[in-house]
Motif scaffolding. Structure first.
Motif, PDB file in Angstrom:
ATOM      1  N   SER A  59       0.920  -1.227   0.013  1.00  0.00           N
ATOM      2  CA  SER A  59      -0.082  -0.026   0.019  1.00  0.00           C
ATOM      3  C   SER A  59       0.891   1.342  -0.038  1.00  0.00           C
ATOM      4  N   SER A  60       0.217   2.306  -0.055  1.00  0.00           N
ATOM      5  CA  SER A  60       0.905   3.801   0.138  1.00  0.00           C
ATOM      6  C   SER A  60       0.294   4.270   1.105  1.00  0.00           C
ATOM      7  N   GLU A  61       1.043   5.296   1.760  1.00  0.00           N
ATOM      8  CA  GLU A  61       0.835   6.141   2.818  1.00  0.00           C
ATOM      9  C   GLU A  61      -0.631   6.878   2.763  1.00  0.00           C
ATOM     10  N   GLY A  62      -1.419   6.804   3.655  1.00  0.00           N
ATOM     11  CA  GLY A  62      -2.645   7.454   3.332  1.00  0.00           C
ATOM     12  C   GLY A  62      -3.846   6.700   3.023  1.00  0.00           C
ATOM     13  N   ALA A  63      -3.551   5.439   2.223  1.00  0.00           N
ATOM     14  CA  ALA A  63      -4.554   4.884   1.501  1.00  0.00           C
ATOM     15  C   ALA A  63      -5.249   4.053   2.863  1.00  0.00           C
TER      16      ALA A  63
ATOM     17  N   GLN B 127      -6.162   5.223   6.768  1.00  0.00           N
ATOM     18  CA  GLN B 127      -4.976   6.245   6.653  1.00  0.00           C
ATOM     19  C   GLN B 127      -3.699   5.503   7.040  1.00  0.00           C
ATOM     20  N   VAL B 128      -3.368   4.561   6.422  1.00  0.00           N
ATOM     21  CA  VAL B 128      -2.241   3.652   6.508  1.00  0.00           C
ATOM     22  C   VAL B 128      -0.907   4.450   6.712  1.00  0.00           C
ATOM     23  N   ARG B 129      -0.216   4.285   7.449  1.00  0.00           N
ATOM     24  CA  ARG B 129       1.260   4.821   7.853  1.00  0.00           C
ATOM     25  C   ARG B 129       2.177   3.899   7.634  1.00  0.00           C
ATOM     26  N   GLU B 130       3.569   4.513   7.482  1.00  0.00           N
ATOM     27  CA  GLU B 130       4.522   3.618   7.072  1.00  0.00           C
ATOM     28  C   GLU B 130       4.932   2.857   8.486  1.00  0.00           C
ATOM     29  N   ALA B 131       4.626   3.341   9.869  1.00  0.00           N
ATOM     30  CA  ALA B 131       4.749   2.674  11.066  1.00  0.00           C
ATOM     31  C   ALA B 131       3.781   1.337  11.111  1.00  0.00           C
TER      32      ALA B 131
END
Lengths: 117, 106
Positions: free
Chosen positions: B12-16, B73-77
């Motif tokens: 995924s990408s950040e924010g997705a 709102q996925v994040r790198e963490a």
């Protein structure tokens, strides 16, 4: 409050040696579980304790594996004559007694990484 | 044999919104459990239940034989391994899937 603790965090041993892995569950959790996570695999159930009794040992992969629990608290998983395929992360979890609200929510420890050379 | 299936990886990408699908063949299944696992740390329960539920950024959908975990709102963490688990109504044992590794691009 204190969570589930396991020791050691890492263990390296030679093939053929015996190892003991320890689990300290959350106080008041009468149910205790051991799992194994081999490289690239999911969590594999090994054994379940209710108090000091182990009504389900169906996941123990061989008779080299055994576990005991004393005082309804600490549990020890013993692997005799270790083999290279025993290398894995061994996770312990505990939960509240059956019938209590929250039963079946298992709280995990950080695991012991066992490497058999 | 009781089996729980989930994809091995999701990118995924950040924010997705990340969706991880899980289905199973466990008879008399009662609850789904979704755990987050950072290797070397204790797996942590994110959300559970026998109906759709939400805990913060984590949503869980529920069908009798399947569930999805949605991470908003996925994040790198959030890059970690996510486990789906199922228990029976008359049993204590959790049947776990093999885990889904989520990767997040900045």
């Amino acid at each position: 409050g204190a969570g589930v603790s396991q020791s050691p965090s890492n263990k390296v041993t030679e093939k053929g040696k015996d190892v003991e892995l320890r689990c300290d569950p959350i106080s008041g959790h009468t149910a205790l579980y051991w799992y194994r996570q081999s490289l690239g695999q999911g969590l594999e159930f090994l054994i379940y304790f209710q108090g000091n009794s182990a009504p389900d040992k169906s996941g123990l992969p061989s008779d080299r594996f055994s576990a005991e629990r004393t005082g309804g608290s600490v549990s020890t998983l013993t692997i005799q004559r270790t083999q290279q395929e025993d290398s894995a992360v061994y996770l312990c979890a505990s939960s509240l007694p059956e019938g209590t609200g929250g039963y079946n929510e298992q709280f995990f420890g950080p695991g012991t990484r066992l490497t058999v050379l | 044999k009781d089996q729980v299936f989930q994809p091995s990886t999701v990118a995924s990408s950040e924010g997705a919104v990340v969706e991880i699908f899980c289905n199973h063949s466990v008879s008399n299944a009662y609850n789904f459990f979704w755990y987050l696992h950072f290797p070397g740390c204790a797996p942590r329960l994110l959300v559970k239940g026998s109906k759709p539920s939400q805990q913060g950024r984590y949503n869980m959908t529920y069908e009798r034989f399947s569930s999805s975990l949605l991470i908003l709102q996925v994040r790198e963490a959030d890059a970690a391994v996510y486990y789906c688990a199922v228990c029976r109504s008359n049993d204590y044992k959790l049947s776990f899937g093999a885990g889904t590794t989520v990767t997040v691009r900045a």
